[in-house]
Design a protein around this motif. Structure first.
Motif, PDB file in Angstrom:
ATOM      1  N   ARG A 169      -0.329   9.697   0.464  1.00  0.00           N
ATOM      2  CA  ARG A 169      -0.982   8.551   1.620  1.00  0.00           C
ATOM      3  C   ARG A 169       0.374   8.345   2.429  1.00  0.00           C
ATOM      4  NH1 ARG A 169      -2.254   4.516  -1.481  1.00  0.00           N
ATOM      5  NH2 ARG A 169      -1.263   5.341  -3.210  1.00  0.00           N
ATOM      6  N   LEU A 214      -6.762   1.085   9.356  1.00  0.00           N
ATOM      7  CA  LEU A 214      -5.508   2.086   8.732  1.00  0.00           C
ATOM      8  C   LEU A 214      -5.984   3.378   9.487  1.00  0.00           C
ATOM      9  CD1 LEU A 214      -3.289   1.592   6.778  1.00  0.00           C
ATOM     10  CD2 LEU A 214      -4.878   2.840   5.118  1.00  0.00           C
ATOM     11  N   ILE A 220      -8.679  -4.996  -5.423  1.00  0.00           N
ATOM     12  CA  ILE A 220      -7.693  -3.752  -5.536  1.00  0.00           C
ATOM     13  C   ILE A 220      -7.201  -3.748  -6.951  1.00  0.00           C
ATOM     14  CG2 ILE A 220      -5.007  -2.941  -4.824  1.00  0.00           C
ATOM     15  CD1 ILE A 220      -7.150  -2.938  -2.444  1.00  0.00           C
ATOM     16  N   ASP A 254       0.895  -1.152   0.078  1.00  0.00           N
ATOM     17  CA  ASP A 254       0.054  -0.044  -0.157  1.00  0.00           C
ATOM     18  C   ASP A 254       1.065   1.204   0.093  1.00  0.00           C
ATOM     19  OD1 ASP A 254      -2.057   1.818   0.285  1.00  0.00           O
ATOM     20  OD2 ASP A 254      -3.045   0.891   2.178  1.00  0.00           O
ATOM     21  N   PHE A 291      -8.249  14.853  -1.635  1.00  0.00           N
ATOM     22  CA  PHE A 291      -8.969  13.782  -0.949  1.00  0.00           C
ATOM     23  C   PHE A 291     -10.508  13.643  -1.375  1.00  0.00           C
ATOM     24  CE2 PHE A 291     -11.974  12.562   2.511  1.00  0.00           C
ATOM     25  CZ  PHE A 291     -11.634  11.395   2.819  1.00  0.00           C
TER      26      PHE A 291
HETATM   27  C1  LIG Z   1     -10.163   9.096  -0.511  1.00  0.00           C
HETATM   28  C2  LIG Z   1      -8.954   8.504  -0.746  1.00  0.00           C
HETATM   29  C3  LIG Z   1      -8.339   6.920  -0.190  1.00  0.00           C
HETATM   30  C4  LIG Z   1      -8.938   6.250   0.714  1.00  0.00           C
HETATM   31  C5  LIG Z   1     -10.009   6.581   1.696  1.00  0.00           C
HETATM   32  C6  LIG Z   1      -8.206   4.622   0.539  1.00  0.00           C
HETATM   33  C7  LIG Z   1      -8.473   3.977   1.464  1.00  0.00           C
HETATM   34  C8  LIG Z   1      -7.788   2.677   1.409  1.00  0.00           C
HETATM   35  N1  LIG Z   1      -6.789   2.303   0.409  1.00  0.00           N
HETATM   36  C9  LIG Z   1      -6.472   1.010   0.614  1.00  0.00           C
HETATM   37  C10 LIG Z   1      -5.655   0.146  -0.016  1.00  0.00           C
HETATM   38  C11 LIG Z   1      -4.818   0.564  -1.249  1.00  0.00           C
HETATM   39  N2  LIG Z   1      -5.082   1.954  -1.899  1.00  0.00           N
HETATM   40  C12 LIG Z   1      -4.114   1.626  -3.219  1.00  0.00           C
HETATM   41  C13 LIG Z   1      -4.197   2.858  -3.924  1.00  0.00           C
HETATM   42  C14 LIG Z   1      -4.800   4.250  -3.738  1.00  0.00           C
HETATM   43  N3  LIG Z   1      -5.764   4.434  -2.810  1.00  0.00           N
HETATM   44  C15 LIG Z   1      -5.983   5.927  -3.170  1.00  0.00           C
HETATM   45  C16 LIG Z   1      -6.834   6.691  -2.058  1.00  0.00           C
HETATM   46  C17 LIG Z   1      -7.647   6.121  -1.004  1.00  0.00           C
HETATM   47  N4  LIG Z   1      -7.630   4.944  -0.503  1.00  0.00           N
HETATM   48  C18 LIG Z   1      -5.238   6.396  -3.942  1.00  0.00           C
HETATM   49  C19 LIG Z   1      -5.154   7.847  -4.291  1.00  0.00           C
HETATM   50  C20 LIG Z   1      -4.582   5.290  -4.507  1.00  0.00           C
HETATM   51  C21 LIG Z   1      -3.426   5.389  -5.638  1.00  0.00           C
HETATM   52  C22 LIG Z   1      -4.089   5.496  -7.017  1.00  0.00           C
HETATM   53  C23 LIG Z   1      -3.156   5.614  -8.157  1.00  0.00           C
HETATM   54  O1  LIG Z   1      -2.418   6.753  -8.216  1.00  0.00           O
HETATM   55  O2  LIG Z   1      -2.934   4.823  -8.941  1.00  0.00           O
HETATM   56  C24 LIG Z   1      -3.564   0.559  -3.190  1.00  0.00           C
HETATM   57  C25 LIG Z   1      -2.528   0.059  -4.377  1.00  0.00           C
HETATM   58  C26 LIG Z   1      -1.243   0.462  -4.333  1.00  0.00           C
HETATM   59  C27 LIG Z   1      -0.833   1.867  -4.172  1.00  0.00           C
HETATM   60  O3  LIG Z   1      -0.951   2.678  -5.145  1.00  0.00           O
HETATM   61  O4  LIG Z   1      -0.734   2.268  -3.072  1.00  0.00           O
HETATM   62  C28 LIG Z   1      -3.859  -0.176  -2.125  1.00  0.00           C
HETATM   63  C29 LIG Z   1      -3.608  -1.473  -1.804  1.00  0.00           C
HETATM   64  C30 LIG Z   1      -7.174   0.413   1.917  1.00  0.00           C
HETATM   65  C31 LIG Z   1      -6.818  -0.978   2.627  1.00  0.00           C
HETATM   66  C32 LIG Z   1      -7.722   1.548   2.455  1.00  0.00           C
HETATM   67  C33 LIG Z   1      -8.716   1.646   3.622  1.00  0.00           C
HETATM   68  C34 LIG Z   1      -8.518   0.817   4.627  1.00  0.00           C
END
Ligand SMILES: C=CC1=C(C)c2cc3[nH]c(cc4nc(cc5[nH]c(cc1n2)c(C)c5CCC(=O)O)C(CCC(=O)O)=C4C)c(C)c3C=C
Ligand code: FE2
Length: 464
Positions: A388, A407, A332, A270, A420
């Motif tokens: 993040r 988280l 994911i 992540d 956001f």
């Molecule tokens: C509003 C924004 C976001 C929330 C709330 C959120 C919660 C959340 N995410 C994960 C796990 C992963 N998120 C990943 C990518 C990712 N997530 C957000 C935003 C939020 N996530 C963004 C902007 C992105 C990147 C998108 C991009 O630029 O391509 C991923 C994939 C790997 C990565 O790029 O980090 C995972 C895995 C959880 C578990 C969670 C809430 C508990």
């Protein structure tokens, strides 16, 4: 008690360019940045220092005292019975890593993720106003500067971290919406601090949301982190009271020989696609400009600052862990083992570009249409981007055995309405991940730029 680090052991001259970075020795197992594995090299300076050289004299003496031994770099003899006698014990250099307090930006935004985190929000006490707040921020800044340098807090240091080095400690300060009315500074309140919209899937506990002031503490050592938390709380004195407090963690530096981006409690890699400081538009996306556009609700005191959105997101782990690996990966859109996109072949890695159009033989999208990593991309959200920088949390189990874990989602952006909010609006309509998580607390804070030498954080607001 003055810091007694061996002077030549510190890589003072090797601070990386980005303010808020860390100095100190590095190695192949160094901590991963908040900005994904690509950033690992820039996150750590590459000057090598042997592990023993990197240990502060205070720690060496402390160890020797405890074991009754005098340690030497070459001949560190066995301490406890099981220790090998032939070679020096490779003491970790983790404790000597140091982040800079003073700089253009506050530390704890682009600093590599630390193993321990504390988030704490304060409300000003009844009767406390601008003057008390200014004095408090001055005290807090002084304490943060000292502790981040591995020195004791001012008077009355508790001694909890006396054997440890700075351990990449960072302390970051922010102001909530309610701070401005309490201090008579409404005219200085940025428009970007307007309350976040309600999201239909929110289950927010108001008593664990928002607050006048916010402090983020991160360190690679649990005692160092707690020591800082307690010092910050003691400094608050009668000026402010704790509103809520949360504790988090990440993988420890050195825990893996393959320092890919850290994993969350669902087991996913992540942070992969975080914006990187080397990217041309990084500063514009994450930090308020040096000269904010006046008259547009972007006050000058926020120059070089950032806005942080904090969400305590519970993971419904019993449901999640009941899914097959394939189903988890489809949620994911990335492989669980290494974070590679599902559109990549067997040789794909975490950093392989995701192909949104790729289909299998039957015309099915390789990355499902509702996959979290597809839905959240900037190119699917009008360019919305954020850094993040989360911590995992675990607060025990409910009476029925359900884990209270998830988280502490912390994201940084120049403007939450361009970071956001649009992404969360989209997620609120239901991506594949949303049925496995629940947002339980929320905060939005204005985090001013870093303090120059001799100044305290927020001085331009409080004395402007
Ligand atoms: C509003 C924004 C976001 C929330 C709330 C959120 C919660 C959340 N995410 C994960 C796990 C992963 N998120 C990943 C990518 C990712 N997530 C957000 C935003 C939020 N996530 C963004 C902007 C992105 C990147 C998108 C991009 O630029 O391509 C991923 C994939 C790997 C990565 O790029 O980090 C995972 C895995 C959880 C578990 C969670 C809430 C508990
Ligand atoms: Fe996400």
């Amino acid at each position: 008690m003055a810091d007694q680090s061996i002077p030549e052991a510190r890589n003072h001259g090797a601070t990386r360019g980005e303010p808020g970075g860390t100095t100190g020795p590095t190695g192949p197992t160094g901590p991963t940045g908040p900005l994904g594995s690509e950033n690992t090299e820039t996150a750590k300076n590459t000057e090598s220092t042997t592990a023993v050289e990197g240990i502060s004299r205070r720690r060496l003496l402390g160890t020797a005292g405890a074991t009754g031994l005098v340690l030497g770099a070459a001949g560190a003899a066995a301490g406890y019975a099981a220790a090998p006698s032939s070679a020096a014990t490779p003491l970790t250099s983790l404790g000597s890593e140091q982040a800079m307090f003073h700089g253009k930006h506050q530390p704890g935004i682009t600093t590599p993720l630390q193993a321990r985190g504390h988030l704490v929000a304060f409300d000003l006490a009844a009767g406390a106003g601008r003057r008390e707040a200014a004095a408090l921020l001055r005290r807090w800044s002084d304490t943060a500067r000292r502790l981040m340098a591995g020195e004791p807090a001012g008077t009355g240091d508790t001694g909890v971290a006396r054997d440890a080095g700075p351990s990449s400690l960072t302390v970051t300060f922010g102001f909530g919406h309610s701070f401005f009315a309490r201090t008579g500074l409404d005219a200085q309140r940025p428009v970007a601090l307007d309350p976040l919209p309600d999201f239909s899937s929110d289950h927010l506990d108001k008593s664990r949301s928002n607050g006048d002031l916010w402090v983020q503490i991160g360190a690679d050592d649990a005692l160092v982190a707690f020591h800082a938390l307690r010092a910050i709380q003691r400094d608050a004195g009668t000026a402010a009271r704790i509103r809520w407090q949360m504790n988090g963690f990440n993988r420890s530096p050195g825990a893996t020989a393959h320092p890919m981006t850290t994993r969350n409690l669902m087991g996913q890699v992540d942070g992969t696609r975080n914006p990187k400081p080397a990217e041309a538009d990084f500063a514009e996306r994450i930090f308020v400009p040096e000269e904010p556009e006046s008259g547009k609700g972007a006050p000058a005191w926020m120059a070089n600052g950032s806005y942080v959105v904090v969400r305590r997101i519970r993971m419904l782990l019993d449901d999640w862990e009941g899914l097959s690996l394939k189903a988890q990966e489809d949620v994911i859109g990335r492989r669980k083992s290494d974070g590679a996109p599902l559109s990549g072949g067997s040789d794909a890695t975490e950093t392989t570009e995701m192909d949104l159009e790729k289909t299998d033989g039957s015309g099915k999208l390789a990355v499902p249409i509702n996959a979290h990593a597809r839905i959240t991309r900037p190119d699917q959200n009008g360019g919305a981007a954020m850094v993040r920088r989360p911590f995992s949390y675990h607060d025990g189990f409910d009476a029925d055995g359900v884990p209270d874990a998830g988280l502490l989602f912390i994201c940084w952006q120049a403007d939450p309405l361009r970071g956001f909010v649009p992404v969360q609006r989209k997620l609120d309509r239901g991506d594949a991940l949303s049925r496995f998580i629940r947002h339980e607390a929320s905060g939005l804070f204005a985090v001013p730029g870093g303090a120059a030498e001799g100044e305290y954080v927020g001085q331009r607001l409080l004395e402007g």
